[in-house]
Design an enzyme around this catalytic site. Structure first.
Site, PDB file in Angstrom:
ATOM      1  N   MET A 124     -13.558  -6.171 -19.852  1.00  0.00           N
ATOM      2  CA  MET A 124     -14.433  -5.219 -20.550  1.00  0.00           C
ATOM      3  C   MET A 124     -14.287  -5.461 -22.047  1.00  0.00           C
ATOM      4  O   MET A 124     -13.239  -5.907 -22.512  1.00  0.00           O
ATOM      5  CB  MET A 124     -13.989  -3.794 -20.179  1.00  0.00           C
TER       6      MET A 124
ATOM      7  N   GLU B   4     -12.143   8.935 -18.237  1.00  0.00           N
ATOM      8  CA  GLU B   4     -10.701   8.790 -18.507  1.00  0.00           C
ATOM      9  C   GLU B   4      -9.952  10.037 -18.058  1.00  0.00           C
ATOM     10  O   GLU B   4     -10.352  11.154 -18.380  1.00  0.00           O
ATOM     11  CB  GLU B   4     -10.478   8.534 -20.006  1.00  0.00           C
TER      12      GLU B   4
ATOM     13  N   HIS C 128     -11.460  -4.027 -28.258  1.00  0.00           N
ATOM     14  CA  HIS C 128     -12.491  -3.633 -29.232  1.00  0.00           C
ATOM     15  C   HIS C 128     -12.781  -4.862 -30.087  1.00  0.00           C
ATOM     16  O   HIS C 128     -11.870  -5.655 -30.360  1.00  0.00           O
ATOM     17  CB  HIS C 128     -11.988  -2.566 -30.193  1.00  0.00           C
TER      18      HIS C 128
ATOM     19  N   HIS D 169      -9.148  12.616 -20.774  1.00  0.00           N
ATOM     20  CA  HIS D 169     -10.252  13.322 -21.431  1.00  0.00           C
ATOM     21  C   HIS D 169     -10.783  14.490 -20.602  1.00  0.00           C
ATOM     22  O   HIS D 169     -11.048  15.567 -21.142  1.00  0.00           O
ATOM     23  CB  HIS D 169     -11.367  12.338 -21.777  1.00  0.00           C
TER      24      HIS D 169
ATOM     25  N   ASP E  57      -4.995  14.306 -27.148  1.00  0.00           N
ATOM     26  CA  ASP E  57      -5.180  13.179 -26.223  1.00  0.00           C
ATOM     27  C   ASP E  57      -3.864  12.398 -26.122  1.00  0.00           C
ATOM     28  O   ASP E  57      -3.524  11.631 -27.015  1.00  0.00           O
ATOM     29  CB  ASP E  57      -6.292  12.279 -26.776  1.00  0.00           C
TER      30      ASP E  57
ATOM     31  N   ASP F 225     -10.765   4.599 -16.876  1.00  0.00           N
ATOM     32  CA  ASP F 225      -9.591   4.576 -17.755  1.00  0.00           C
ATOM     33  C   ASP F 225      -8.504   5.445 -17.144  1.00  0.00           C
ATOM     34  O   ASP F 225      -8.595   6.679 -17.118  1.00  0.00           O
ATOM     35  CB  ASP F 225      -9.944   5.094 -19.157  1.00  0.00           C
TER      36      ASP F 225
ATOM     37  N   ASP G 117      -2.731  10.197 -23.689  1.00  0.00           N
ATOM     38  CA  ASP G 117      -2.761   8.816 -23.187  1.00  0.00           C
ATOM     39  C   ASP G 117      -1.416   8.406 -22.570  1.00  0.00           C
ATOM     40  O   ASP G 117      -0.863   7.339 -22.868  1.00  0.00           O
ATOM     41  CB  ASP G 117      -3.125   7.828 -24.316  1.00  0.00           C
TER      42      ASP G 117
ATOM     43  N   LYS H 204     -15.508  12.495 -23.821  1.00  0.00           N
ATOM     44  CA  LYS H 204     -14.280  13.123 -24.318  1.00  0.00           C
ATOM     45  C   LYS H 204     -14.693  14.415 -25.015  1.00  0.00           C
ATOM     46  O   LYS H 204     -15.661  14.408 -25.768  1.00  0.00           O
ATOM     47  CB  LYS H 204     -13.576  12.170 -25.292  1.00  0.00           C
TER      48      LYS H 204
ATOM     49  N   ASP I  97      -5.757   2.876 -19.974  1.00  0.00           N
ATOM     50  CA  ASP I  97      -5.964   3.186 -21.391  1.00  0.00           C
ATOM     51  C   ASP I  97      -4.880   4.166 -21.804  1.00  0.00           C
ATOM     52  O   ASP I  97      -5.105   5.365 -21.891  1.00  0.00           O
ATOM     53  CB  ASP I  97      -7.358   3.771 -21.614  1.00  0.00           C
TER      54      ASP I  97
ATOM     55  N   GLU J 169     -18.097   6.668 -22.154  1.00  0.00           N
ATOM     56  CA  GLU J 169     -16.817   7.362 -21.931  1.00  0.00           C
ATOM     57  C   GLU J 169     -16.816   8.736 -22.594  1.00  0.00           C
ATOM     58  O   GLU J 169     -16.764   8.833 -23.818  1.00  0.00           O
ATOM     59  CB  GLU J 169     -15.680   6.499 -22.505  1.00  0.00           C
TER      60      GLU J 169
ATOM     61  N   ASP K  86     -10.084  -5.148 -32.578  1.00  0.00           N
ATOM     62  CA  ASP K  86      -8.733  -5.502 -32.123  1.00  0.00           C
ATOM     63  C   ASP K  86      -8.587  -7.022 -32.146  1.00  0.00           C
ATOM     64  O   ASP K  86      -7.532  -7.559 -32.485  1.00  0.00           O
ATOM     65  CB  ASP K  86      -8.452  -5.093 -30.663  1.00  0.00           C
TER      66      ASP K  86
HETATM   67  C1  GLT Z   1      -9.532   4.918 -28.124  1.00  0.00           C
HETATM   68  C2  GLT Z   1      -9.862   6.033 -27.159  1.00  0.00           C
HETATM   69  C3  GLT Z   1     -10.067   5.564 -25.784  1.00  0.00           C
HETATM   70  C4  GLT Z   1     -11.233   4.654 -25.624  1.00  0.00           C
HETATM   71  C5  GLT Z   1     -11.088   3.382 -26.338  1.00  0.00           C
HETATM   72  C6  GLT Z   1     -12.394   2.650 -26.281  1.00  0.00           C
HETATM   73  S1  GLT Z   1     -10.434   3.516 -27.891  1.00  0.00           S
HETATM   74  O1  GLT Z   1      -8.199   4.571 -28.043  1.00  0.00           O
HETATM   75  O2  GLT Z   1      -8.803   6.996 -27.208  1.00  0.00           O
HETATM   76  O3  GLT Z   1     -10.178   6.611 -24.883  1.00  0.00           O
HETATM   77  O4  GLT Z   1     -11.324   4.305 -24.267  1.00  0.00           O
HETATM   78  O5  GLT Z   1     -13.117   2.749 -27.452  1.00  0.00           O
HETATM   79 MN    MN Z   2     -10.312   5.633 -22.860  1.00  0.00          MN
HETATM   80 MN    MN Z   3      -7.567   8.997 -24.360  1.00  0.00          MN
END
Ligand code: GLT
Ligand code: MN
Ligand code: MN
Length: 388
Positions: A91, A220, A57, A223, A258, A248, A260, A186, A290, A184, A60
């Site tokens: 990216m 992702e 980002h 998501h 979420d 992702d 991750d 979500k 991700d 993306e 970041d």
């Molecule tokens: C954030 C989010 C991710 C996105 C990122 C890109 S940031 O952590 O949960 O799914 O891909 O903005």
């Molecule tokens: Mn993501």
């Molecule tokens: Mn996520």
């Protein structure tokens, strides 16, 4: 297991975001549990574990409020680490969710000043992405949504979302940058309801843009799973519509926040078929993780997490290949009629064909007696995953 390659090479195109392995372990209930990793140390760490790409980002890499000279220093040492290691920037994306001014959304905030600031922030972020050769700009609409349903008329919000995306495509073309956008989806979190919540919603939205060819998806695992959908099926449709620009990879339990999680640590069967799909369709974009190490990890543990993410992908790829080469699978597939689905049903409409079809007799009682042997086929997938 001997002939399975579990160590990554650059050709595998595995990438990690600065915010992923670099996540300091803060959550809504607890303070950080580990030290930040500088962007250049991060790149060197990626090189050691055999990854290929890094993403970031804007914030970041260059935290808001960083002075001009500090920005130059950060960029210089980041550039040096990239040059020293050969790690590429795969990216870049824009943080439109952390700053408190985005609490009502960014492109869809009710305040036109916030909307303009968001677009400006993305243009600056695109410039940094271009400077480091990022071929893709990701748009995760973190705060584009509502808790109070009456606070935004959704048709207006979608119109503002579209206006922003069209404007930014215009910017990229005007600058002559060779990059594309990947949106993306979500369903929720951090907002109660997010606009463009799933792959399907987002692909439909993209088709309404001035130049849909410039915009694809960055779906992702977590998501779609949060929304109770099969990531595998969603990605398949994205590939079919030529919209899989980026991906992702992570993992997730259905119905949770979420998470991750590490790729390949949760939804094993969906992950297996996902990797099989990516391999067989020749997906050539980054395989971008991700995901975040458990909050209980630090030091070597976070790099172990990185290694295992790639290892799991490679293991699935090998298992998928073995599955596809297994004569028992081929036989079960032919009993199920898998290949037959690839054959045209009747073809393009013509009056003659329609009349011919109307005159045909179908013995639907006989057709109902067919056994598709799906139990056998599915167990073969499970056996392959188990390594039986
Ligand atoms: C954030 C989010 C991710 C996105 C990122 C890109 S940031 O952590 O949960 O799914 O891909 O903005
Ligand atoms: Mn993501
Ligand atoms: Mn996520």
């Amino acid at each position: 297991m001997n002939d399975i390659r579990l160590t990554p090479t650059r050709e595998d195109k595995f990438a990690f975001g600065l915010w992923t392995i670099g996540h300091i372990g803060r959550d809504p209930f607890g303070d950080p549990t580990r030290e930040p990793i500088s962007p250049s140390d991060f790149v060197n760490g990626l090189d050691e574990v055999g990854a290929w790409g890094v993403s970031f980002h804007d914030d970041d890499l260059l935290p808001p409020g960083t002075s001009a000279s500090e920005r130059e220093n950060i960029k210089k040492s980041f550039r040096k680490a990239l040059d020293d290691t050969g790690i590429v920037v795969s990216m870049a994306t824009t943080n439109l969710f952390t700053m408190p001014c985005f609490k009502d959304g960014a492109f869809t905030s009710n305040d036109p000043q916030v909307r303009k600031f968001a677009i400006q922030k993305v243009m600056n972020s695109i410039d940094v992405g271009a400077e480091f050769g990022a071929p893709t700009i990701v748009f995760w609409g973190g705060r584009e949504g509502v808790e109070a349903a009456g606070s935004k008329y959704p048709l207006d919000a979608l119109e503002r979302y579209r206006e922003a995306m069209n404007f930014l495509v215009g910017y990229v073309k005007d600058q002559g940058y060779r990059m594309k956008f990947a949106m993306e989806p979500k369903p929720n979190e951090p907002r109660g309801d997010t606009f463009l919540p799933t792959i399907g919603h987002t692909m439909a939205f993209i088709e309404t843009l001035d130049d849909p060819s410039m915009v694809g998806l960055n779906p992702e695992v977590a998501h779609e799973t949060m929304a109770g959908l099969s990531f595998y099926q969603g990605v398949a449709q994205a590939i079919w519509q030529k919209k899989l620009f980026h991906i992702d990879l992570n993992d997730q339990k259905i119905g949770r926040y979420d998470q991750d999680l590490r790729f390949g640590s949760e939804g094993i069967k969906d992950d297996f078929f996902l990797v099989r799909l990516l391999e067989r369709t020749g997906y050539s974009g980054p395989k971008h993780f991700d995901s975040r190490p458990y909050r209980s990890e630090h030091g070597e543990g976070v790099w172990e997490f990185a290694r295992n993410s790639m290892r799991n992908y490679l293991a699935f790829a090998a298992k998928a290949k073995a599955y596809d080469n297994d004569p028992k699978v081929k036989e079960a597939e032919s009993l199920a009629g898998v290949d037959a689905l690839a054959n045209e049903t009747i073809g393009k409409y013509s009056k003659a064909l329609a009349e011919k079809l109307k005159a045909e007799n179908f013995d639907y009682e006989q057709l109902a007696k067919r056994n598709y042997f799906n139990e056998r086929l599915d167990q073969l997938a499970i056996d392959h995953i188990f390594g039986l």
